[in-house]
Design an enzyme around this catalytic site. Structure first.
Site, PDB file in Angstrom:
ATOM      1  N   TYR A   1       0.880  -1.106  -0.104  1.00 12.67           N
ATOM      2  CA  TYR A   1      -0.048   0.026   0.037  1.00 12.67           C
ATOM      3  C   TYR A   1       1.078   1.092   0.027  1.00 12.67           C
ATOM      4  CZ  TYR A   1      -4.346   2.503   0.497  1.00 12.67           C
ATOM      5  OH  TYR A   1      -5.592   3.305   0.432  1.00 12.67           O
TER       6      TYR A   1
ATOM      7  N   LYS B   1      -3.623   8.414   3.209  1.00  8.93           N
ATOM      8  CA  LYS B   1      -4.869   8.053   3.709  1.00  8.93           C
ATOM      9  C   LYS B   1      -4.988   8.601   5.100  1.00  8.93           C
ATOM     10  CE  LYS B   1      -7.353   6.374   0.428  1.00  8.93           C
ATOM     11  NZ  LYS B   1      -8.239   7.057  -0.334  1.00  8.93           N
TER      12      LYS B   1
END
Ligand code: NAD
Length: 257
Positions: free
Chosen positions: A158, A165
């Site tokens: 990720y 995020k």
């Protein structure tokens, strides 16, 4: 789709439909099934043919281009909403981007430009939308963005999107606090992994799906329509006592070790 939530009389903006499989498409379907009137955007002319069927399926009354990196395009969307509706009740921000070479490497190697671009498109655009929505949310409203568990814990591959995020989820808390006295609520809807176009940019995404499925108590991944129902709840008056939270649509995956 059966409506679980009542959004009759509410008007909402959905930004982030790339195609029928987008999380934003599932949300748009759920908003519409609940009775909301919708404005949808598409990235550019190349994307338009894939977004148009979704816009038609949800009877979108406003359909405009919106690349948040193109000066004036986001502003034009809100100007049109103002002239068409005069107000806005909720918006869904479901967009993210990171340059491939910065996403496919350790965060240690991410370039300043790549990091900045990912933050601008995936996080700061939410703040810009909140600023533009604020004067239109005359009767209060809900600002919903879409996050992922990689904000909170290290998820293999990720990479750069983890800190982006995390910043998005923190931004939501600050927006929720800043706009609370205007009746405007803000949410991070943290979705379990779904095979979408954006997801295909993450290396070995299929392995991530398998790992998450294996660790999810029910052994099931979430669908975009299920995420949509939760988004519709957050946009509804039923969620009035909630704000600033990260709300998980992941069948409980984030609770497991
Ligand atoms: P998607 O590819 O269907 O949607 C991503 C959208 O971002 C596209 O519509 C694209 O046009 C838009 N976008 C990218 N750059 C943009 C720009 N400059 N201006 C305007 N729009 C731009 O993929 P998705 O998975 O539905 O992604 C939606 C959101 O959900 C993203 O924020 C993503 O990080 C998040 N999310 C996805 C998953 C997943 O597993 N798919 C899980 C959790 C969170």
């Amino acid at each position: 789709m059966t409506a679980l939530i009542d959004l009759n009389g509410k008007r909402g903006l959905v930004v982030g439909v790339a195609n029928d499989a987008s999380i934003a498409a599932g949300c748009a379907r759920a908003f519409r099934a609940a009775g909301a009137e919708l404005a949808l955007t598409y990235l550019n002319e190349k994307a338009r043919p894939w977004v148009e069927p979704v816009a038609k399926a949800v009877d979108s009354t406003v359909f405009l281009p919106c690349d948040v990196r193109e000066p004036g395009q986001l502003e034009a969307v809100f100007e049109r909403i103002d002239s068409e509706w005069g107000r806005l009740d909720f918006l869904l921000h479901a967009i993210a981007f990171a340059p491939r070479e910065d996403l496919h490497t350790s965060v240690v190697n991410a370039s300043s430009e790549g990091f900045g671009m990912a933050m601008d498109v995936s996080c700061h655009s939410f703040l810009r939308m909140a600023r533009l929505a604020r004067p239109l949310m005359t009767e209060g409203g809900a600002l919903i963005t879409v996050s992922f568990y990689g904000a909170d814990r290290v998820v293999e591959n990720y990479n750069l999107m983890g800190p982006v995020k995390a910043a998005l989820e923190s931004s939501v808390r600050y927006v929720a606090a800043d706009l609370a006295d205007e009746g405007i609520r803000a949410f991070s809807l943290s979705a379990g992994p779904v095979k979408t176009r954006a997801a295909s940019g993450i290396e070995r995404f299929d392995e991530l799906l398998d790992q998450v499925r294996a660790r999810t108590p029910s052994g099931r991944l979430v669908s975009t329509d299920e995420i949509g129902h939760l988004a519709a709840f957050l946009a509804s008056n039923a969620a009035a006592p909630m704000s600033g939270s990260v709300v998980y649509a992941d069948n409980g995956f984030h609770t497991t070790a």
